[in-house]
Scaffold this active site. Structure first.
Site: not given
Length: 216
Positions: A38, A64-67
């Site tokens: 990532r 970028i989205s939260q995991p």
């Protein structure tokens, strides 16, 4: 060549453990996310942020989205290898990489042209074979429908009819629906042409879905 050091892998292992503790139980999803570096989406100065469980700005009003969010949506999709999947909101391409590594035949569409150009050029350099499109994702990709699964990575005011129409019978749509600050995650399964089964999950906070059937 992407550098993926012992330090990166250690940070990633800790992140995967955190996702497991937060209730993500699909080993396939955890394994895919555990294999993806990532940090390639982050400048070196922000490396520490890459494996924290939070969203991070990528420009043009997008993140970028939260995991955890990526894992949660991906787990709801329940991808089988070979599934024809439509992703609405390519963004950085991180979610696309996860779907691809689970075996999806992936079509992805991005509203913001600069993000589309960047990701369309970047992911193939890493060996990813994905179908990239730029345009109004709220209307789906009618020319390439039907899809087995559709995932929307932006908050919608309502469920776009176009996306339901573009699902195969038995297919499902995972989409956050609500206002500009908070949305409920929904999974809609197309039981027949006339019947949709709806499941409601936790609240999340996404950037707005832009377009004709999203936020104008």
């Amino acid at each position: 060549m992407v550098e993926d050091s012992y330090k990166h892998k250690g940070m990633r292992r800790r992140l995967i453990q955190k996702l497991r503790e937060k209730g993500i139980n699909s080993e396939r999803v955890l394994e895919a996310m555990g294999n993806i570096p990532r940090h390639i989406f982050f400048e070196n100065a922000f490396l520490e942020h890459a494996y924290q469980d939070k969203a991070f700005p990528i420009g043009h009003g997008q993140t970028i989205s939260q995991p955890y969010t990526v894992a949660f949506q991906t787990q709801l999709l329940n991808i089988s290898p070979g599934d024809k999947v439509l992703e609405i909101g390519t963004g950085s391409g991180y979610q696309a990489m996860v779907l691809h590594d689970l075996g999806a035949n992936l079509y992805t569409i991005e509203y913001q042209k600069p993000l589309y150009e960047r990701t369309k050029n970047f992911l193939p350099q890493l060996g990813y074979k994905i179908h990239f499109f730029q345009g109004d994702g709220s209307k789906g990709l009618k020319a390439h429908a039907p899809f087995d699964k559709i995932i929307v990575t932006a908050g919608a005011p309502t469920v776009p009819n176009s996306l339901i129409e573009q699902l195969r019978i038995g297919g499902c749509l995972v989409i956050p629906v609500g206002d500009n600050t908070t949305q409920q995650m929904l999974r809609l399964t197309k039981v027949s042409d006339r019947k949709i089964s709806k499941e409601v999950f936790s609240n999340f906070s996404f950037v707005p879905l832009k377009g004709e059937e999203g936020w104008r």
